[in-house]
Structure formats: C-alpha cells, structure tokens
Scaffold this motif. Sequence first.
Motif, PDB file in Angstrom:
ATOM      1  N   TYR A 191      38.423  20.217  24.596  1.00  0.00           N
ATOM      2  CA  TYR A 191      39.461  20.245  25.782  1.00  0.00           C
ATOM      3  C   TYR A 191      40.728  19.277  25.202  1.00  0.00           C
ATOM      4  O   TYR A 191      40.433  18.236  24.649  1.00  0.00           O
ATOM      5  CB  TYR A 191      38.790  19.927  27.018  1.00  0.00           C
ATOM      6  N   SER A 192      41.704  19.780  25.804  1.00  0.00           N
ATOM      7  CA  SER A 192      42.984  18.574  25.393  1.00  0.00           C
ATOM      8  C   SER A 192      44.094  19.207  26.328  1.00  0.00           C
ATOM      9  O   SER A 192      44.018  20.175  27.138  1.00  0.00           O
ATOM     10  CB  SER A 192      43.499  18.982  23.886  1.00  0.00           C
ATOM     11  N   PHE A 193      44.855  18.518  26.581  1.00  0.00           N
ATOM     12  CA  PHE A 193      46.157  18.768  27.390  1.00  0.00           C
ATOM     13  C   PHE A 193      46.987  19.925  27.030  1.00  0.00           C
ATOM     14  O   PHE A 193      47.494  20.887  27.806  1.00  0.00           O
ATOM     15  CB  PHE A 193      47.080  17.701  27.789  1.00  0.00           C
ATOM     16  N   LYS A 194      46.786  20.184  25.491  1.00  0.00           N
ATOM     17  CA  LYS A 194      47.476  21.388  25.115  1.00  0.00           C
ATOM     18  C   LYS A 194      46.627  22.551  25.379  1.00  0.00           C
ATOM     19  O   LYS A 194      47.144  23.491  25.909  1.00  0.00           O
ATOM     20  CB  LYS A 194      47.557  20.959  23.547  1.00  0.00           C
ATOM     21  N   TYR A 195      45.344  22.438  25.505  1.00  0.00           N
ATOM     22  CA  TYR A 195      44.557  23.812  25.553  1.00  0.00           C
ATOM     23  C   TYR A 195      44.630  23.882  27.274  1.00  0.00           C
ATOM     24  O   TYR A 195      44.760  25.002  27.468  1.00  0.00           O
ATOM     25  CB  TYR A 195      43.020  23.234  25.405  1.00  0.00           C
ATOM     26  N   TYR A 196      44.716  23.068  28.051  1.00  0.00           N
ATOM     27  CA  TYR A 196      44.528  23.370  29.425  1.00  0.00           C
ATOM     28  C   TYR A 196      46.281  23.785  29.784  1.00  0.00           C
ATOM     29  O   TYR A 196      46.184  24.881  30.914  1.00  0.00           O
ATOM     30  CB  TYR A 196      44.551  21.931  30.186  1.00  0.00           C
ATOM     31  N   SER A 197      47.190  23.520  29.015  1.00  0.00           N
ATOM     32  CA  SER A 197      48.388  24.123  29.331  1.00  0.00           C
ATOM     33  C   SER A 197      48.500  25.617  29.063  1.00  0.00           C
ATOM     34  O   SER A 197      48.906  26.391  29.458  1.00  0.00           O
ATOM     35  CB  SER A 197      49.441  23.336  28.363  1.00  0.00           C
ATOM     36  N   PHE A 240      51.850  20.482  31.527  1.00  0.00           N
ATOM     37  CA  PHE A 240      52.262  21.850  31.408  1.00  0.00           C
ATOM     38  C   PHE A 240      53.626  21.878  31.660  1.00  0.00           C
ATOM     39  O   PHE A 240      54.414  22.734  30.771  1.00  0.00           O
ATOM     40  CB  PHE A 240      51.583  22.535  32.541  1.00  0.00           C
ATOM     41  N   ALA A 241      54.338  21.120  32.365  1.00  0.00           N
ATOM     42  CA  ALA A 241      55.822  21.037  32.576  1.00  0.00           C
ATOM     43  C   ALA A 241      56.526  20.622  31.302  1.00  0.00           C
ATOM     44  O   ALA A 241      57.632  21.155  31.210  1.00  0.00           O
ATOM     45  CB  ALA A 241      56.187  20.029  33.719  1.00  0.00           C
ATOM     46  N   THR A 242      55.564  20.047  30.296  1.00  0.00           N
ATOM     47  CA  THR A 242      56.410  19.479  29.249  1.00  0.00           C
ATOM     48  C   THR A 242      56.186  20.720  28.204  1.00  0.00           C
ATOM     49  O   THR A 242      56.953  20.649  27.322  1.00  0.00           O
ATOM     50  CB  THR A 242      55.906  18.210  28.582  1.00  0.00           C
ATOM     51  N   TYR A 243      55.189  21.358  28.243  1.00  0.00           N
ATOM     52  CA  TYR A 243      54.927  22.542  27.432  1.00  0.00           C
ATOM     53  C   TYR A 243      55.750  23.914  27.743  1.00  0.00           C
ATOM     54  O   TYR A 243      56.180  24.530  26.748  1.00  0.00           O
ATOM     55  CB  TYR A 243      53.407  22.704  27.013  1.00  0.00           C
ATOM     56  N   PHE A 244      55.786  23.823  29.090  1.00  0.00           N
ATOM     57  CA  PHE A 244      56.340  25.265  29.725  1.00  0.00           C
ATOM     58  C   PHE A 244      57.280  24.735  30.402  1.00  0.00           C
ATOM     59  O   PHE A 244      56.957  25.369  31.843  1.00  0.00           O
ATOM     60  CB  PHE A 244      55.239  26.057  29.898  1.00  0.00           C
ATOM     61  N   PRO A 245      58.207  24.380  30.330  1.00  0.00           N
ATOM     62  CA  PRO A 245      59.426  23.668  31.197  1.00  0.00           C
ATOM     63  C   PRO A 245      60.015  24.837  32.085  1.00  0.00           C
ATOM     64  O   PRO A 245      60.384  24.804  33.293  1.00  0.00           O
ATOM     65  CB  PRO A 245      60.243  23.004  30.440  1.00  0.00           C
ATOM     66  N   ASN A 246      60.130  26.255  31.446  1.00  0.00           N
ATOM     67  CA  ASN A 246      60.650  27.084  32.056  1.00  0.00           C
ATOM     68  C   ASN A 246      59.820  27.912  33.188  1.00  0.00           C
ATOM     69  O   ASN A 246      60.324  28.708  33.833  1.00  0.00           O
ATOM     70  CB  ASN A 246      61.173  28.251  31.258  1.00  0.00           C
ATOM     71  N   LYS A 247      58.594  27.271  33.050  1.00  0.00           N
ATOM     72  CA  LYS A 247      57.758  28.261  34.041  1.00  0.00           C
ATOM     73  C   LYS A 247      57.112  27.019  35.568  1.00  0.00           C
ATOM     74  O   LYS A 247      56.507  27.510  36.145  1.00  0.00           O
ATOM     75  CB  LYS A 247      56.215  28.449  33.483  1.00  0.00           C
ATOM     76  N   VAL A 248      57.985  25.874  35.402  1.00  0.00           N
ATOM     77  CA  VAL A 248      57.816  25.009  36.660  1.00  0.00           C
ATOM     78  C   VAL A 248      58.965  24.964  37.229  1.00  0.00           C
ATOM     79  O   VAL A 248      60.223  24.657  36.771  1.00  0.00           O
ATOM     80  CB  VAL A 248      57.069  23.667  36.074  1.00  0.00           C
ATOM     81  N   ARG A 249      59.052  25.291  38.644  1.00  0.00           N
ATOM     82  CA  ARG A 249      60.288  24.729  39.301  1.00  0.00           C
ATOM     83  C   ARG A 249      60.443  23.284  39.963  1.00  0.00           C
ATOM     84  O   ARG A 249      61.241  22.469  39.719  1.00  0.00           O
ATOM     85  CB  ARG A 249      60.254  25.693  40.698  1.00  0.00           C
ATOM     86  N   LYS A 250      59.175  23.184  40.653  1.00  0.00           N
ATOM     87  CA  LYS A 250      58.984  21.856  41.042  1.00  0.00           C
ATOM     88  C   LYS A 250      57.598  20.906  40.731  1.00  0.00           C
ATOM     89  O   LYS A 250      56.613  21.862  40.375  1.00  0.00           O
ATOM     90  CB  LYS A 250      59.192  21.475  42.539  1.00  0.00           C
ATOM     91  N   LEU A 251      57.422  19.988  40.676  1.00  0.00           N
ATOM     92  CA  LEU A 251      56.330  19.198  40.172  1.00  0.00           C
ATOM     93  C   LEU A 251      55.869  18.457  41.384  1.00  0.00           C
ATOM     94  O   LEU A 251      56.691  17.444  41.782  1.00  0.00           O
ATOM     95  CB  LEU A 251      56.424  18.543  38.965  1.00  0.00           C
ATOM     96  N   ILE A 252      54.516  18.185  41.664  1.00  0.00           N
ATOM     97  CA  ILE A 252      53.889  17.596  42.673  1.00  0.00           C
ATOM     98  C   ILE A 252      52.701  16.490  41.936  1.00  0.00           C
ATOM     99  O   ILE A 252      51.837  17.181  41.691  1.00  0.00           O
ATOM    100  CB  ILE A 252      53.452  18.351  44.039  1.00  0.00           C
ATOM    101  N   LEU A 253      52.916  15.261  41.857  1.00  0.00           N
ATOM    102  CA  LEU A 253      51.804  14.403  41.303  1.00  0.00           C
ATOM    103  C   LEU A 253      51.100  13.731  42.337  1.00  0.00           C
ATOM    104  O   LEU A 253      51.782  12.884  43.136  1.00  0.00           O
ATOM    105  CB  LEU A 253      52.373  13.720  40.103  1.00  0.00           C
ATOM    106  N   ILE A 254      49.648  13.650  42.473  1.00  0.00           N
ATOM    107  CA  ILE A 254      49.097  13.141  43.464  1.00  0.00           C
ATOM    108  C   ILE A 254      48.008  12.082  42.715  1.00  0.00           C
ATOM    109  O   ILE A 254      47.002  12.700  42.320  1.00  0.00           O
ATOM    110  CB  ILE A 254      48.244  13.981  44.433  1.00  0.00           C
TER     111      ILE A 254
END
Length: 311
Positions: A114-120, A150-164
Amino acid sequence: MKKFLQYIGYFFGAVLGLLLLLFVIYFQSDKTLEELKPLYVNNESEFMPLMGMNVHYRDQGNTKDSVPLVLIHGTSSSLHTFEAMRKYLNPNRRVISVDMPAFGLTGPNANNEYSFKYYSSFLDSFLSKLNIPVCDMGGNSLGGGIAWQFATYFPNKVRKLILIDATGYPVMNVKGSLGFKIASTPVINNIMLFITPKALVEASLKGIYQDPGIINDEQITRFHDMAIAKGNRKALLNIFKKGLEQEPGKIKTIQKPTLIIWGEKDGLIPVQNASLFNRDIKGSKMAILKNIGHVPMEEAPEATAKLINEF
C-alpha cells in the motif's frame, strides 16, 4: 552470575507464559466475508470486481448528479463512518462511499502492498469503472490524505476537495489511540495478527472520540468485526510497519477549492495541522468544530454536512 542468569530465565519464562495465556484466552481467527455480509451489507451496498478485489461501496442519492461526492474513510474504519452524516447532505447530490483496500469488507489487495500512489491508482480505476470523469472528493484522517494525494496525481479528476482531520503533516504531542500505538510498536504489534480483543477496540475508540458517551456496543462490535475481517489485520500491520510516505511538500501544489474541517479536540491529529493545510492550500477555507474529536462526521454529522453543503 549463575543466579542472575536464573532470574533472566525466570523473567523470560514468565513473559512467554503470559503471552501463551493471552493467546489461549483472546485468540480470534479472521471472520469471512460470508459471516460479515449479513451484518454490514444493506440494499444500497454493491460489490465491484476490481484489481483482484471485490470492492464494497455504496452509490447513493441523485443519480443525475454529474459530479458526485466521493468519501474516503480513515485507518481501520469503513464506509459506515459516513452514514450518519450522509442523511444531512444535500439530497440533490450523488454520494459515493467505498471500503478502501486493506479495510472494511473490501479487504487486502493481492500483494498486500500500500502507498498513496497505489490508493490513487485504485480510485482512478474505481471512478473509471463507474464512468465518473470528475468528482468532488472528501476524506477523513488517512482518507483525507488519500484524497489530497489523489488530487495531486489526477488533478483533472477533482473539482473540489474536502479534508476532515486529514493526514499530511508530522504529528507530535498527541495522546493518540491505544490500538494505533500497539500497531506501531515493533515485535509487540505482531500479536495483533492473532489477538484483537474488543476491550482494545473500545479503548482505541475512546482516544478517537471527544465524547466517549457516543461509543456503544454496536459500534464497538462493528469496528472489531472490520478489524478481524479476513486479511485486514495483516494488511494493517504491513501499513504500520512500512508506513505510507508523507509528502507535505506536495500540499502546496494543490490548486483545487478546498474545505478544511477539523475537530478542535482531535487526539490523533492536532487541530494545529488544520492551519498548516489552510496556509499551504491557497484560497482554502477552514472550519473548526468545538469540543469535537477526530471524526466530526460521526460526532457532529449535521454540522459537518452543513459545512459541506455550503461549500
């Protein structure tokens, strides 16, 4: 010297005896998906064959919403963490929640890596299979870290980001969760592959919620069942042993409209980290919920949903 060696022998013998006793009393085998499905799958649950897994997710709300809200849970959690909040979200929204690999009813991936790249990459494949070209994405704790990565790997696929209460920066001087502390302790953490008592789950939850009064038997049982779902303990141990790479420098590259929600009394990731996200993501908005812990969507579902609806 001989007596000293005898004492050492007695000590290690006592430790071994104690470990054997704990093993006999608390040993629990993994629970299979067949055992857990009747308890945690409802008529809104779906399973998607993907990347060698059978991914558990829920796709709810307005199917005509062209930019759905995708919600990502945190470590040792599941999509159930968003159910209370979802009831207060705008009914015109399409809301998708998913049990991420290594957790919930999805379970581990084939390689247990597992890695952030994998999860993205996983989320990209998941959204592609649902024919979703762009979404709003939100996540709690580790799920928040996965969301912004994910927003850094695939920026064109995210419109808005919510961090909780999201991961992303180093964490210091917090009381933390007992379960997480054990999982992070070398050698001892291997015991968790076989011994995961409900009492440990309850003690860990008390480190997550500000108000322990909201912890009930049903909740403890759910977290415990998800923890011992087939393969999840081994996957979690791998994550804690190897760690997911923290790359706070990437946060400054995020250019998406971002809402930062944080529990003022978070005992896992301090509220000061909310200000770091707010500082590094230009134009971001920050909301601090008073007397709330690490999971605002559970402790204050209506207030958290209101912030998301307004955003």
